[in-house]
Design an enzyme around this catalytic site. Structure first.
Site, PDB file in Angstrom:
ATOM      1  N   GLN A 215     -51.818  52.471  -3.073  1.00  0.00           N
ATOM      2  CA  GLN A 215     -52.298  52.231  -4.439  1.00  0.00           C
ATOM      3  C   GLN A 215     -53.820  52.111  -4.432  1.00  0.00           C
ATOM      4  O   GLN A 215     -54.380  51.358  -3.631  1.00  0.00           O
ATOM      5  CB  GLN A 215     -51.640  50.949  -4.968  1.00  0.00           C
ATOM      6  CG  GLN A 215     -51.869  50.697  -6.425  1.00  0.00           C
ATOM      7  CD  GLN A 215     -51.166  51.704  -7.347  1.00  0.00           C
ATOM      8  OE1 GLN A 215     -50.060  52.149  -7.061  1.00  0.00           O
ATOM      9  NE2 GLN A 215     -51.827  52.073  -8.430  1.00  0.00           N
TER      10      GLN A 215
ATOM     11  N   ASP B  25     -49.013  61.486  -3.645  1.00  0.00           N
ATOM     12  CA  ASP B  25     -50.140  61.502  -4.592  1.00  0.00           C
ATOM     13  C   ASP B  25     -51.032  62.732  -4.397  1.00  0.00           C
ATOM     14  O   ASP B  25     -51.962  62.960  -5.185  1.00  0.00           O
ATOM     15  CB  ASP B  25     -51.008  60.236  -4.427  1.00  0.00           C
ATOM     16  CG  ASP B  25     -50.505  59.079  -5.288  1.00  0.00           C
ATOM     17  OD1 ASP B  25     -49.698  59.338  -6.204  1.00  0.00           O
ATOM     18  OD2 ASP B  25     -50.923  57.936  -5.050  1.00  0.00           O
TER      19      ASP B  25
ATOM     20  N   LYS C 175     -43.262  51.572 -10.340  1.00  0.00           N
ATOM     21  CA  LYS C 175     -42.838  52.635  -9.429  1.00  0.00           C
ATOM     22  C   LYS C 175     -41.541  52.248  -8.715  1.00  0.00           C
ATOM     23  O   LYS C 175     -40.626  53.062  -8.555  1.00  0.00           O
ATOM     24  CB  LYS C 175     -43.948  52.924  -8.406  1.00  0.00           C
ATOM     25  CG  LYS C 175     -45.111  53.702  -9.020  1.00  0.00           C
ATOM     26  CD  LYS C 175     -46.354  53.743  -8.153  1.00  0.00           C
ATOM     27  CE  LYS C 175     -47.511  54.346  -8.970  1.00  0.00           C
ATOM     28  NZ  LYS C 175     -48.800  54.337  -8.311  1.00  0.00           N
TER      29      LYS C 175
END
Ligand code: NAP
Length: 277
Positions: free
Chosen positions: A88, A111, A44
């Protein structure tokens, strides 16, 4: 369907947007030292750096207590240099993952895992949506796969892939069936699918007998094996499907590109250029 080529185009679009918007920032929070998560976080950062997005790599030891993780989320929420913020997953078992994900400011929640953004998707008033389902929809659009009136079957119901995928297909006027580990007679459902999205994590679960002729098959699954990355779809499905995404080179690169796209969206929300519903 060539996710790699399409992802390259998305990255070009993002690079142009970044140049127009000025300085953009993407922050990741990683708790613990899970090797797969470490790889994902590094990718990322690499992807973001390549299109001119600044990155912030925030890491905490695996035994960090909940309040300290929440304090780091709050710090990143308040940091004006950070447009997109993601935690994460999975987080270590002693932590309350739902509480941590919910603490991310909705504008920064690239997200799409806060109740605010997940709820907006449910209501059909989209805010941030996870990069994987966004990438799949973009691929279907680019390859002009008709969704209105199509029968779509999604294998998997996770909050990060299966559920948002099903809601996006429903918004695109498909008739959607969601299957999961308790579904009986999977083939009965999959054989009906004009669009079949497999997001399970069981290598080669979908075989050619389970796929209707000329169907569009999207393979989200990734399992690491000694032979490399393996998808949920058996390669022999290529003989019957009209369209198929390869693993690797299909959904994976699109997911990476769409996270950058979502960071641009976050920057637009934060600068008041786009209202977050
Ligand atoms: P997850 O949270 O483990 O969810 C898996 C889903 O599959 C669950 O809903 C589960 O059902 C269902 N399932 C398990 N076994 C099944 C079976 N035999 N038949 C039908 N359904 C079954 O995983 P995830 O995070 O959604 O990820 C799914 C896969 O996609 C993984 O391989 C992951 O690595 C991959 N992935 C790829 C990308 C990418 O960029 N390509 C991005 C994200 C994830 P229950 O709900 O009943 O347990």
């Amino acid at each position: 369907m060539d996710g790699k080529a399409l992802a390259a185009r998305v990255r070009e679009e993002v690079a142009r947007d970044v140049a127009e918007l000025g300085s953009l920032g993407l922050a990741t929070i990683l708790v613990g030292d899970d090797p797969a998560s470490d790889v994902y976080v590094r990718l990322k950062h690499k992807d973001a750096a390549e299109v001119g997005i600044r990155t912030f790599d925030k890491r905490l030891p695996a035994d960090t207590p909940q309040d300290e993780v929440l304090a780091l989320v709050e710090e990143a929420n308040a940091d004006d240099g950070i447009d997109g913020l993601l935690v994460q997953t999975p987080v270590p078992g002693h932590l309350d993952e739902f509480a941590i994900l919910s603490a991310v400011r909705p504008e920064k929640d690239v997200d799409g895992l806060t109740p605010h953004n997940a709820g907006l998707l449910y209501l059909g008033r989209n805010g941030h949506i996870g990069a994987t389902p966004l990438g799949v929809m973009r691929m279907l659009a680019e390859y002009r796969i008709p969704t209105a009136g199509a029968r779509a079957v999604v294998l998997g119901r996770s909050p990060i892939v299966g559920k948002p995928m099903a809601f996006l297909l429903l918004q695109a006027n498909a008739t959607v069936t969601v299957c999961h580990s308790r579904t009986e007679d999977l083939m009965r459902h999959t054989l009906d699918a004009d669009i079949l999205v497999a997001a399970v994590g069981v290598p080669h679960l979908v075989t050619r007998e389970m796929v209707k002729a000329h169907a569009t098959v999207v393979d989200v699954g990734i399992t690491r094996t000694d032979a490399g990355l393996v998808g949920d779809v058996d390669p022999s499905v290529a003989d019957v499907a009209g369209h198929l995404t390869p693993v690797p080179g299909g959904v994976g690169p699109m997911t990476r590109a769409m996270l950058l796209h979502s960071t641009v969206r976050a920057a637009r929300y934060r600068r008041g250029l786009l209202p977050l519903p």
